[in-house]
Design an enzyme around this catalytic site. Structure first.
Site, PDB file in Angstrom:
ATOM      1  N   GLY A  28     -68.197   2.133 -67.864  1.00  0.00           N
ATOM      2  CA  GLY A  28     -68.695   3.442 -67.573  1.00  0.00           C
ATOM      3  C   GLY A  28     -67.563   4.279 -66.600  1.00  0.00           C
ATOM      4  N   GLY A  30     -64.665   5.431 -67.579  1.00  0.00           N
ATOM      5  CA  GLY A  30     -63.703   6.123 -68.531  1.00  0.00           C
ATOM      6  C   GLY A  30     -62.681   5.571 -68.914  1.00  0.00           C
ATOM      7  N   LYS A  31     -62.500   4.213 -69.086  1.00  0.00           N
ATOM      8  CA  LYS A  31     -61.484   3.452 -69.615  1.00  0.00           C
ATOM      9  C   LYS A  31     -60.987   3.924 -71.076  1.00  0.00           C
ATOM     10  CE  LYS A  31     -63.286  -0.545 -69.708  1.00  0.00           C
ATOM     11  NZ  LYS A  31     -64.596   0.036 -68.841  1.00  0.00           N
ATOM     12  N   THR A  32     -62.005   4.402 -71.975  1.00  0.00           N
ATOM     13  CA  THR A  32     -61.700   4.744 -73.342  1.00  0.00           C
ATOM     14  C   THR A  32     -61.080   6.213 -73.375  1.00  0.00           C
ATOM     15  OG1 THR A  32     -63.622   3.329 -74.204  1.00  0.00           O
ATOM     16  CG2 THR A  32     -62.523   5.070 -75.604  1.00  0.00           C
ATOM     17  N   SER A  33     -61.456   6.887 -72.627  1.00  0.00           N
ATOM     18  CA  SER A  33     -61.177   8.366 -72.451  1.00  0.00           C
ATOM     19  C   SER A  33     -59.616   8.534 -71.932  1.00  0.00           C
ATOM     20  CB  SER A  33     -61.985   9.307 -71.774  1.00  0.00           C
ATOM     21  OG  SER A  33     -62.326   8.752 -70.419  1.00  0.00           O
ATOM     22  N   ASP A  55     -62.615  -4.273 -76.934  1.00  0.00           N
ATOM     23  CA  ASP A  55     -63.941  -4.210 -76.350  1.00  0.00           C
ATOM     24  C   ASP A  55     -65.183  -4.494 -77.705  1.00  0.00           C
ATOM     25  OD1 ASP A  55     -66.264  -3.629 -75.207  1.00  0.00           O
ATOM     26  OD2 ASP A  55     -65.873  -2.148 -74.238  1.00  0.00           O
ATOM     27  N   THR A 513     -71.851   9.055 -75.845  1.00  0.00           N
ATOM     28  CA  THR A 513     -71.310   7.541 -76.233  1.00  0.00           C
ATOM     29  C   THR A 513     -72.444   6.521 -75.653  1.00  0.00           C
ATOM     30  OG1 THR A 513     -69.030   7.954 -76.116  1.00  0.00           O
ATOM     31  CG2 THR A 513     -69.586   5.743 -75.484  1.00  0.00           C
TER      32      THR A 513
END
Length: 597
Positions: A28, A30-33, A55, A513
């Site tokens: 949560g 913000g790794k993906t963004s 992931d 998400t």
């Protein structure tokens, strides 16, 4: 570390990017963004970039606004950028067929079915996905084709496990070549041993690999990042950067919520964990009104932050019912049972589980609060417990040691010294931990027959593997070392699918998400015969009614997702407000359960 310098907004990372970039951190944060924004930035300056998600609960497609396949797939609108998802289930299916395929014509169907059962466990899924990961690190064609490979990795516990696997499996293969374990024949792993060594060499080379620790200005994520930094250094992975995501400065001092939000961030950063203090490469990303989804938003995330234009807010306060009260009334009717919190990492599963347990204990019920998440901090949130509340943890190391000792003790009387030594070697397989934790989980679930047991579960991907294991292991474990699974394990799936025994709370945030991931999890649970009891929308600004324009815009953006939850996904819904004081300790947990800000 200078945290007050002008924001670099990932500019430093873009300028000093190594060929391999790993983004990791607590769920949560913000790794993906941030990994997607960095990949877009590198592609925009003419680099060839492959963005990969390892992931199991990936939302890479949604953030990019484009579908990422199982092979490098061009991202429309970003020349030079390719994306792919490592699908653990698909990788496991391919792995099983690679092992079983050569024997299909030579062995009877019963023997083939037995091998496939041996390869049905969660550990096989992990190994299969890991082989895909290793291939990207060691494939010379990938290195020649791309200037950078950016990994959007799973939440911290899984990431550490993933990065430590090369050493773990190399050690096991050296001491037990050609043996059998819960993953079945090890010939394929033995063939990969050289590639595992190459992978570790690449990970430890600061000229080739950078680990980007993503965090938020909040105590929990910062502590998690500090632990991760230390664990990675112990593995020999020392080239690290830090991204502090979601920095906020209040625009209105007359908004207590906004002032509290800013103060909490400043206080957390002032007490930076020791594991982060020595990191000199730091990028700072401001809080955004809306999570960045799509290339336009990702590029905007990278732009230097100037004075924002006034935000237009159209949010109208809805009729949401805050607090867990109505749900708790139904849960307590049975007098005992299992409550499990599930959802994407970082949505507040631990907090909701602790609030449920505290409220049940307040009502006079005997309660056990426990966690299956290696990265959980349940004791810190819930406190030391009380007369009615017992707090426990499923410790993988302790469970593995106890399970190994029990197997060896039972087998010792009937095996000679050589056979016993071989069994001991087999039990050093990393897969043994999966079995031990599975048994412990089954025992915990069984305790709910005469008391309330509240389980704070791991992030979505791990949870699904755990539940899937209840089928596979019932067949598989009876073959391991001649062990008969305990009755708790044999009854686990029946208990999980019994709505009078088990109540699943899907926890989400009022954002795209987390809501869509919770909906996908609900569909998977339904296919397994498990129907969630209710949804809990956590940390809602919409019901907190902020005055600050940025926070008010975030509250406004929540409306569509609150409506989606209540109209499309949930039969029962509870909405918990964002609170000025962190919900830590019994008193604040009870306030949260009541919906008090």
């Amino acid at each position: 570390m200078n945290l007050t310098a002008p924001s670099l907004v990932l500019g430093g990372l873009r300028a000093a990017a190594t060929p391999y970039l790993f983004f990791t951190g607590k769920g949560g944060v913000g790794k993906t963004s941030t990994s997607s924004a960095a990949a877009v930035a590198l592609a925009d300056v003419g680099r060839k970039v492959l963005l990969v998600s390892t992931d199991p609960a990936s939302n890479l497609d949604e953030v990019l606004g484009a579908e990422a396949g199982q092979e490098p797939t061009p991202v429309p609108g970003a020349p030079g950028l390719y994306a792919m998802n490592i699908d653990p289930a698909a990788a496991a299916a391919q792995y099983r067929e690679k092992v079983v395929g050569p024997y299909r014509a030579a062995l009877p169907a019963s023997a083939i079915a037995q091998i496939e059962e041996q390869l049905s466990g969660a550990c096989t899924v992990e190994i299969a996905a890991f082989n895909e990961f290793v291939a990207l690190l060691t494939d010379p064609q990938i290195a020649a084709r791309f200037d950078h490979v950016v990994f959007d990795t799973a939440p911290t516990g899984h990431t550490i496990r993933l990065l430590s696997l090369p050493a773990a499996w190399s050690d096991f293969l050296i001491t037990n070549p050609g043996g059998a374990s819960c993953i079945g024949p090890l010939a394929e792993l033995g063939a990969q041993q050289q590639r595992y060594a190459q992978a570790m060499e690449a990970l430890a080379d600061p000229a080739r690999t950078t680990v980007v620790l993503v965090t938020r200005p909040d105590t929990g994520p910062l502590e998690e990042a500090g632990r991760t930094a230390a664990e990675l250094r112990a593995l020999g992975i020392g080239h690290q950067r830090l991204v502090i995501n979601g920095l906020f400065t209040a625009a209105r001092q007359d908004d207590p919520l906004a002032v509290a939000w800013q103060r909490r961030g400043e206080e957390a950063l002032a007490q930076l964990p020791s594991g982060l203090a020595d990191i000199t490469e730091v990028d700072r990303v401001p809080l955004l009104a809306v999570p960045p989804v799509g290339l336009f938003a990702l590029r905007a995330m990278l732009a230097p932050q100037t004075a924002a234009e006034p935000l237009t807010v159209t949010h109208v306060q809805g009729d949401e019912t805050t607090g867990l009260g109505p749900l708790m009334d139904e849960i307590t009717d049975g007098g005992s049972g299992l409550v499990m919190t599930m959802g994407k990492g970082g949505v507040g599963k631990t907090t909701v589980a602790a609030a449920v347990a505290a409220d049940l204990a307040r009502r006079g019920h005997p309660v056990t609060l426990t966690t299956t998440d290696p990265a959980a901090h349940v004791e810190k949130i819930a406190g030391a417990g009380s007369e009615n509340l017992r707090i426990t943890r499923i410790d993988p190391a302790a469970e593995t040691a106890a399970y190994t000792a029990a197997v060896l003790a039972q087998a010792g009387a009937s095996l000679d010294e050589d056979a016993l030594r071989l069994m001991a070697e087999d039990l050093h397989s990393p897969c043994t931990e999966e079995i031990a934790v599975f048994y412990a989980f089954a025992r915990t679930v069984a305790e709910a027959a005469d008391r309330f047991v509240v389980v704070d579960t791991a992030p979505t991907g791990h949870t699904l593997l755990l539940l899937d294991a209840s089928r596979g292991y019932q067949r598989q474990l009876s073959q391991q070392a001649g062990q008969t699974p305990p009755s708790e394990a044999m009854e686990l799936l029946n208990r999980l699918t019994d709505p009078d025994y088990t109540r699943i709370l899907l926890v989400t945030l009022p954002e795209a998400t987390p809501v869509h991931e919770a909906a996908a999890l609900q569909a998977d649970l339904n296919r397994a015969g498990i129907k969630p009891f209710a949804w809990v929308v956590n940390q809602s600004l919409a019901v907190a009614s902020p005055l600050d324009p940025l926070l008010a815009a975030k509250a406004d953006a929540e409306r569509r997702y609150l409506d989606e939850v209540t109209t499309e996904h949930a039969e029962r819904t509870a909405v918990l407000p964002w609170t000025a004081a962190p919900p830590i300790g019994t008193e604040r947990l009870l306030d949260l359960a009541k919906g008090i800000q």
